[in-house]
Motif scaffolding. Sequence first.
Motif, PDB file in Angstrom:
ATOM      1  N   ALA A 189       0.848  -1.192   0.000  1.00  0.00           N
ATOM      2  CA  ALA A 189       0.000   0.000   0.000  1.00  0.00           C
ATOM      3  C   ALA A 189       0.880   1.238   0.000  1.00  0.00           C
ATOM      4  O   ALA A 189       2.021   1.208   0.468  1.00  0.00           O
ATOM      5  CB  ALA A 189      -0.912   0.021   1.227  1.00  0.00           C
ATOM      6  N   CYS A 190       0.345   2.321  -0.535  1.00  0.00           N
ATOM      7  CA  CYS A 190       1.022   3.605  -0.380  1.00  0.00           C
ATOM      8  C   CYS A 190       1.028   3.948   1.103  1.00  0.00           C
ATOM      9  O   CYS A 190       0.125   3.559   1.848  1.00  0.00           O
ATOM     10  CB  CYS A 190       0.301   4.690  -1.166  1.00  0.00           C
ATOM     11  SG  CYS A 190       0.411   4.478  -2.961  1.00  0.00           S
ATOM     12  N   SER A 191       2.003   4.696   1.526  1.00  0.00           N
ATOM     13  CA  SER A 191       2.153   4.983   2.954  1.00  0.00           C
ATOM     14  C   SER A 191       1.042   5.875   3.496  1.00  0.00           C
ATOM     15  O   SER A 191       0.908   6.013   4.712  1.00  0.00           O
ATOM     16  CB  SER A 191       3.510   5.640   3.218  1.00  0.00           C
ATOM     17  OG  SER A 191       3.635   6.838   2.471  1.00  0.00           O
ATOM     18  N   TYR A 192       0.231   6.445   2.619  1.00  0.00           N
ATOM     19  CA  TYR A 192      -0.869   7.322   3.040  1.00  0.00           C
ATOM     20  C   TYR A 192      -2.221   6.787   2.549  1.00  0.00           C
ATOM     21  O   TYR A 192      -3.177   7.561   2.401  1.00  0.00           O
ATOM     22  CB  TYR A 192      -0.647   8.732   2.468  1.00  0.00           C
ATOM     23  CG  TYR A 192      -0.318   8.707   0.993  1.00  0.00           C
ATOM     24  CD1 TYR A 192      -1.321   8.664   0.027  1.00  0.00           C
ATOM     25  CD2 TYR A 192       1.004   8.676   0.569  1.00  0.00           C
ATOM     26  CE1 TYR A 192      -1.010   8.601  -1.318  1.00  0.00           C
ATOM     27  CE2 TYR A 192       1.322   8.613  -0.776  1.00  0.00           C
ATOM     28  CZ  TYR A 192       0.314   8.586  -1.719  1.00  0.00           C
ATOM     29  OH  TYR A 192       0.627   8.510  -3.049  1.00  0.00           O
ATOM     30  N   CYS A 193      -2.312   5.493   2.304  1.00  0.00           N
ATOM     31  CA  CYS A 193      -3.499   4.910   1.666  1.00  0.00           C
ATOM     32  C   CYS A 193      -4.765   5.114   2.510  1.00  0.00           C
ATOM     33  O   CYS A 193      -4.859   4.627   3.637  1.00  0.00           O
ATOM     34  CB  CYS A 193      -3.282   3.423   1.425  1.00  0.00           C
ATOM     35  SG  CYS A 193      -4.689   2.618   0.611  1.00  0.00           S
ATOM     36  N   VAL A 194      -5.747   5.818   1.946  1.00  0.00           N
ATOM     37  CA  VAL A 194      -6.991   6.069   2.672  1.00  0.00           C
ATOM     38  C   VAL A 194      -7.792   4.785   2.858  1.00  0.00           C
ATOM     39  O   VAL A 194      -8.551   4.642   3.824  1.00  0.00           O
ATOM     40  CB  VAL A 194      -7.858   7.116   1.947  1.00  0.00           C
ATOM     41  CG1 VAL A 194      -7.208   8.476   1.995  1.00  0.00           C
ATOM     42  CG2 VAL A 194      -8.138   6.706   0.497  1.00  0.00           C
ATOM     43  N   PHE A 195      -7.632   3.834   1.937  1.00  0.00           N
ATOM     44  CA  PHE A 195      -8.372   2.583   2.050  1.00  0.00           C
ATOM     45  C   PHE A 195      -7.854   1.738   3.212  1.00  0.00           C
ATOM     46  O   PHE A 195      -8.606   0.994   3.831  1.00  0.00           O
ATOM     47  CB  PHE A 195      -8.286   1.811   0.733  1.00  0.00           C
ATOM     48  CG  PHE A 195      -8.849   2.575  -0.431  1.00  0.00           C
ATOM     49  CD1 PHE A 195     -10.220   2.608  -0.655  1.00  0.00           C
ATOM     50  CD2 PHE A 195      -8.021   3.284  -1.283  1.00  0.00           C
ATOM     51  CE1 PHE A 195     -10.752   3.345  -1.713  1.00  0.00           C
ATOM     52  CE2 PHE A 195      -8.537   4.015  -2.341  1.00  0.00           C
ATOM     53  CZ  PHE A 195      -9.910   4.041  -2.558  1.00  0.00           C
TER      54      PHE A 195
ATOM     55  N   SER B 161      -8.375  -2.048  12.513  1.00  0.00           N
ATOM     56  CA  SER B 161      -7.211  -2.926  12.352  1.00  0.00           C
ATOM     57  C   SER B 161      -6.237  -2.348  11.330  1.00  0.00           C
ATOM     58  O   SER B 161      -5.015  -2.441  11.489  1.00  0.00           O
ATOM     59  CB  SER B 161      -7.660  -4.318  11.923  1.00  0.00           C
ATOM     60  OG  SER B 161      -8.352  -4.282  10.683  1.00  0.00           O
ATOM     61  N   GLY B 162      -6.785  -1.738  10.262  1.00  0.00           N
ATOM     62  CA  GLY B 162      -5.927  -1.132   9.255  1.00  0.00           C
ATOM     63  C   GLY B 162      -5.151   0.050   9.814  1.00  0.00           C
ATOM     64  O   GLY B 162      -3.964   0.218   9.534  1.00  0.00           O
TER      65      GLY B 162
END
Length: 399
Positions: free
Chosen positions: A218-224, A230-231
Motif C-alpha cells: 500500500a502507499c504509505s498514506y493509503c486512505v483505504f 485494524s488497518g
Amino acid sequence: MNAGNEQLPGLAETDNGATVVMSYGMGVDSTAILLRWLTDPSSRDFDLQDLVVITAHTGDEFDQTLRDVEEVVLPELRRHGVRFIQVGRTQRKTTASGEGVAVLDDSTAPQRLHVDGHKLSDEMLAAGTLPQVGGARMCSVHAKGNCLDPIIASVTAGRRYRHVLGFEAGERARAAKDALFNTEHRTGWYPLLDWGWDRTRCSDFIAETTGRRWSKSACSYCVFAMTTASGRQALVERYRREPQAGARALFLEAVARTLNERQTLIAGSSAAALVAGAGLTEVQAQFDAMLDECEHAVYEVRRLTRRSSVRAHGRGITARSVRAVARGSREQMEEELRECAGERRIGADGIVRHVVRARSEQLPALEHFFVVCPAVVEDKARPGFEVWWQEATTDAVLF
C-alpha cells in the motif's frame, strides 16, 4: 490501448511470446501466486518463458515492501530467468499509446526495484487533494492501470493471453467486475480463486516458503488502509518502524486540509490525530522538519457548488480555484496573510484562515479565503470557473 504493433521505448527488443501476463502489486496475494509458481512447477500449466511479470510503481510504497521484494522475489526471478518489467509515470497524464509511461527496467535478471519518477503523492500535492474512498479507485487507475495497459498491449502483440490478478478467495466480486473487461484477446485469470486461497493462506504460504511475514502492499498514506481500526493499527506499527513514511502522510494531509478543512485521510478524524494518539514522536518530528524546510505560499482559495441543472433545488458540480498570491518562508507568509482581506479565523483544525466568504449550504454555495500552505500546490481552476463564480456571486447579491 496500444495495439501492440509498436515497441514502447525502454522495452527489450526480444519477444518471448508472452501468453501469461501478471500484474504484480508486490503485496501478499500476488506474491503468494508468484512464489508458488516459481517453487512448485505442478501449480502452473505453462512454461515460465511464457510469463511476463509487470509492476507499476506508485513511488510511495513502504520501504519494508521494497526490501522484501528485492531480497526474496527478485532472486527467484533471476534464478528462473523470468521477464520482469517495471514501469512508472513521467507525468500526471498518460495516454493509451504509452505517452507519459516510462519503462524503468525490463530484464530477466532484475537486480533492484526502480521507484524513481512521477509519484502518486506528487500528483496529490500538486492538486492539493487526497485519494477518495468510494467509487472507482482513481489513484490506482492513474498510477497503475493506465501504466500497465500500454505495456501489456506491447508485450502481448495481439496474441491471446491470460491476465493474472491477485484476487484472493474473499474477493470474488472484484474478480467478476474485472472479467467484464475480457476481450477476444484478454482473459482475466485469478489463480487464488482456483486454489481457494484467502489472504491468511497466502500469508502462511509466504512465511513457510521464505521465513518472513509479508506486509500488505500500500502507499504509505493509503486512505483505504485507514477505513478500519485494524488497518489504522497496522499503519501505526509501520509508521513506528518507518517514521519518514508517516511524516509523508501527515504532509499530504496537511496540504489538502489547509485548502479544505474537510479533507483528511481518516473520515471523521485525521492521520494527524492517529499519530498524536499513538505517541509517534519521531513521525511528528520529521513532519515538523518537512514544514520548516519547505517554501510556503499564501493561497487564495475559492470554491463553489452550483445549482443542479436537472433537479430542482438539487446540488450541481463543485469547482475550485487555487492561486498563490505570495511565496517565501513560512514566517514571511504568516506575516503576508495578516495583510490579506477577510476575517481572521482559527479553524477546528488549528489552521489560520482569512475568510472573505464563509461556506454556506444555500445554493449556489460559495467559499472564499486566504491561507498559508506549503508552496507545492499548482495554480489551477476548473474551465469555466470564473464565469460560474461571477454568476454565483451575482445570484448571491440578488437573493
